[in-house]
Design a protein around this motif. Structure first.
Motif, PDB file in Angstrom:
ATOM      1  N   SER A  19      -4.696   5.862  -2.021  1.00 16.05           N
ATOM      2  CA  SER A  19      -3.747   5.870  -3.131  1.00 16.05           C
ATOM      3  C   SER A  19      -2.955   7.166  -3.146  1.00 16.05           C
ATOM      4  CB  SER A  19      -4.491   5.709  -4.465  1.00 16.05           C
ATOM      5  OG  SER A  19      -3.630   5.930  -5.558  1.00 16.05           O
ATOM      6  N   ALA A  20      -1.639   7.037  -3.229  1.00 20.48           N
ATOM      7  CA  ALA A  20      -0.781   8.230  -3.284  1.00 20.48           C
ATOM      8  C   ALA A  20      -1.067   9.059  -4.522  1.00 20.48           C
ATOM      9  CB  ALA A  20       0.689   7.813  -3.259  1.00 20.48           C
ATOM     10  N   ALA A  21      -1.449   8.400  -5.621  1.00 19.48           N
ATOM     11  CA  ALA A  21      -1.751   9.122  -6.853  1.00 19.48           C
ATOM     12  C   ALA A  21      -2.915  10.080  -6.660  1.00 19.48           C
ATOM     13  CB  ALA A  21      -2.064   8.133  -7.977  1.00 19.48           C
ATOM     14  N   VAL A  22      -3.860   9.694  -5.814  1.00 17.46           N
ATOM     15  CA  VAL A  22      -5.024  10.540  -5.547  1.00 17.46           C
ATOM     16  C   VAL A  22      -4.710  11.551  -4.449  1.00 17.46           C
ATOM     17  CG1 VAL A  22      -7.410  10.564  -4.704  1.00 17.46           C
ATOM     18  CG2 VAL A  22      -6.666   8.783  -6.290  1.00 17.46           C
ATOM     19  N   PHE A  23      -4.179  11.073  -3.329  1.00 18.12           N
ATOM     20  CA  PHE A  23      -4.073  11.906  -2.136  1.00 18.12           C
ATOM     21  C   PHE A  23      -2.951  12.929  -2.223  1.00 18.12           C
ATOM     22  CE2 PHE A  23      -3.470  12.539   2.542  1.00 18.12           C
ATOM     23  CZ  PHE A  23      -4.769  12.937   2.823  1.00 18.12           C
ATOM     24  N   THR A  24      -1.770  12.495  -2.603  1.00 19.73           N
ATOM     25  CA  THR A  24      -0.625  13.412  -2.584  1.00 19.73           C
ATOM     26  C   THR A  24      -0.359  14.068  -3.934  1.00 19.73           C
ATOM     27  OG1 THR A  24       0.933  11.601  -2.989  1.00 19.73           O
ATOM     28  CG2 THR A  24       0.464  12.157  -0.702  1.00 19.73           C
ATOM     29  N   ARG A  25      -0.602  13.339  -5.011  1.00 23.21           N
ATOM     30  CA  ARG A  25      -0.289  13.919  -6.317  1.00 23.21           C
ATOM     31  C   ARG A  25      -1.454  14.715  -6.897  1.00 23.21           C
ATOM     32  NH1 ARG A  25       2.770   9.090  -6.633  1.00 23.21           N
ATOM     33  NH2 ARG A  25       1.261   7.906  -7.864  1.00 23.21           N
ATOM     34  N   ARG A  26      -2.665  14.146  -6.890  1.00 25.76           N
ATOM     35  CA  ARG A  26      -3.800  14.867  -7.472  1.00 25.76           C
ATOM     36  C   ARG A  26      -4.314  15.946  -6.531  1.00 25.76           C
ATOM     37  NH1 ARG A  26      -9.088  11.526  -8.586  1.00 25.76           N
ATOM     38  NH2 ARG A  26      -7.601  10.251  -9.750  1.00 25.76           N
ATOM     39  N   ARG A  27      -4.465  15.607  -5.234  1.00 23.14           N
ATOM     40  CA  ARG A  27      -5.057  16.549  -4.289  1.00 23.14           C
ATOM     41  C   ARG A  27      -4.022  17.394  -3.552  1.00 23.14           C
ATOM     42  NH1 ARG A  27     -10.179  12.757  -2.242  1.00 23.14           N
ATOM     43  NH2 ARG A  27     -11.247  12.919  -4.262  1.00 23.14           N
ATOM     44  N   LEU A  32       1.864  14.542   7.495  1.00 21.84           N
ATOM     45  CA  LEU A  32       3.020  14.644   8.382  1.00 21.84           C
ATOM     46  C   LEU A  32       3.514  13.265   8.800  1.00 21.84           C
ATOM     47  CD1 LEU A  32       1.588  17.490  10.648  1.00 21.84           C
ATOM     48  CD2 LEU A  32       3.185  17.729   8.726  1.00 21.84           C
ATOM     49  N   GLN A  33       2.599  12.299   8.802  1.00 20.67           N
ATOM     50  CA  GLN A  33       2.926  10.930   9.202  1.00 20.67           C
ATOM     51  C   GLN A  33       1.879  10.002   8.594  1.00 20.67           C
ATOM     52  OE1 GLN A  33       3.629  10.615  13.417  1.00 20.67           O
ATOM     53  NE2 GLN A  33       3.566   8.376  13.405  1.00 20.67           N
ATOM     54  N   THR A  34       2.244   8.761   8.312  1.00 24.70           N
ATOM     55  CA  THR A  34       1.338   7.797   7.699  1.00 24.70           C
ATOM     56  C   THR A  34       1.428   6.474   8.444  1.00 24.70           C
ATOM     57  OG1 THR A  34       1.612   8.815   5.512  1.00 24.70           O
ATOM     58  CG2 THR A  34       0.740   6.577   5.569  1.00 24.70           C
ATOM     59  N   GLU A  35       0.276   5.899   8.788  1.00 17.82           N
ATOM     60  CA  GLU A  35       0.236   4.628   9.496  1.00 17.82           C
ATOM     61  C   GLU A  35      -0.880   3.748   8.939  1.00 17.82           C
ATOM     62  OE1 GLU A  35       2.328   3.639  11.713  1.00 17.82           O
ATOM     63  OE2 GLU A  35       3.321   5.495  12.375  1.00 17.82           O
ATOM     64  N   VAL A  36      -0.624   2.453   8.810  1.00 12.74           N
ATOM     65  CA  VAL A  36      -1.683   1.494   8.494  1.00 12.74           C
ATOM     66  C   VAL A  36      -2.513   1.293   9.757  1.00 12.74           C
ATOM     67  CG1 VAL A  36      -2.207  -0.883   7.839  1.00 12.74           C
ATOM     68  CG2 VAL A  36      -0.340   0.350   6.708  1.00 12.74           C
ATOM     69  N   ARG A  89      -8.917  20.462   6.287  1.00 14.92           N
ATOM     70  CA  ARG A  89      -9.969  21.229   5.610  1.00 14.92           C
ATOM     71  C   ARG A  89      -9.978  20.924   4.114  1.00 14.92           C
ATOM     72  NH1 ARG A  89      -7.781  26.019   8.463  1.00 14.92           N
ATOM     73  NH2 ARG A  89      -9.011  26.408  10.346  1.00 14.92           N
ATOM     74  N   ARG A  90      -8.807  20.797   3.537  1.00 13.49           N
ATOM     75  CA  ARG A  90      -8.727  20.515   2.103  1.00 13.49           C
ATOM     76  C   ARG A  90      -9.295  19.138   1.773  1.00 13.49           C
ATOM     77  NH1 ARG A  90      -2.762  21.507   0.183  1.00 13.49           N
ATOM     78  NH2 ARG A  90      -3.710  20.939  -1.824  1.00 13.49           N
ATOM     79  N   VAL A  91      -9.092  18.188   2.681  1.00  9.12           N
ATOM     80  CA  VAL A  91      -9.682  16.862   2.487  1.00  9.12           C
ATOM     81  C   VAL A  91     -11.200  16.967   2.439  1.00  9.12           C
ATOM     82  CG1 VAL A  91     -10.081  14.614   3.544  1.00  9.12           C
ATOM     83  CG2 VAL A  91      -7.776  15.557   3.478  1.00  9.12           C
TER      84      VAL A  91
END
Length: 240
Positions: A19-27, A32-36, A89-91
């Protein structure tokens, strides 16, 4: 390539980090790139022991056994994020500094062109038998369902997530009292663990071995308390 020399890594997310709300906004992690992608050798399970009455079971991966695909056990789909080493590392740090998960390298297939790519992902640090898995909370599953929809994962997989049973808390005064008394103790312990992770994690986002030993002792003490004492009086907090 030597892992210590990698400046970028593919990280495979199959849980709330889809979820973008968790990964990019909260955390605050910018890929650099996103793939299914899909890992055909493993399936989604809920073998990460969480906190009874709140989030009993959290998402994990286990290897698909021979013959399981014939009974509906399918591969896990998720999102592959290309991350800088610092963001990787942050993940790790955001997932508890390695107290519940360990990092493994698996082969993933990108859905856009069928290409194979080695990815890093997180699996349970301990092997938990499927008979001991607990149900995920509705809150947690909503994050997975939303992330799968946002990332346009295959529709059959989205339907599989939507059909996953979740922990449903009984609506009774006695049950609510039991949850409150359980949380009064163990939520404080959880807060102390989270604080300890922030304090003791190293440059790679991991906590030291002695911290893991202490965490394991507390985790199993909590679940023994739930399974054999607290739930006998107030009701179960894991959906079993």
């Amino acid at each position: 390539m030597d892992e210590t020399c990698e400046t970028e890594r593919w990280y495979f997310a199959y849980g709330s980090n889809m979820s973008a709300a968790v990964f990019t906004r909260r955390r605050k992690i910018e890929p650099l790139q996103t793939e299914v992608a899909c890992i055909t050798s493993h399936t989604l399970c809920f073998n990460i022991m969480g906190v009874p009455y709140s989030d009993p079971g959290m998402g994990g991966l286990r290897r698909i056994k021979e013959g399981e695909e014939s009974v509906g056990i399918g591969p896990v789909f998720g999102v592959a994020y290309l991350l800088s080493r610092e963001n990787f590392r942050r993940v790790i740090a955001s997932e508890g500094g390695g107290i519940a998960y360990k990092t493994v390298k698996l082969a993933a297939t990108f859905q856009k062109d069928g290409s194979a790519m080695p990815v890093y992902t997180l699996v349970g640090r301990h092997e938990v038998d499927s008979s001991y898995e607990r149900l995920p909370s509705a809150r947690y599953m909503a994050l997975l369902i939303r992330g799968a929809r946002e990332q346009s994962l295959p529709q059959p997989y989205q339907e599989r997530l939507a059909a996953q049973p979740t922990f449903q808390a009984p609506q009774s005064a006695m049950y609510n009292t039991g949850k409150w008394t359980f949380d009064a103790l163990w939520k404080r312990v959880q807060w102390c663990i989270e604080r300890g992770v922030r304090q003791f994690k190293d440059d790679e986002g991991h906590v030291p071995g002695w911290f893991l030993i202490g965490f394991d002792c507390l985790l199993w003490t909590m679940w023994i308390h739930h399974d054999y004492i607290h739930s006998k009086f107030w009701g179960r907090g894991d959906g079993r």
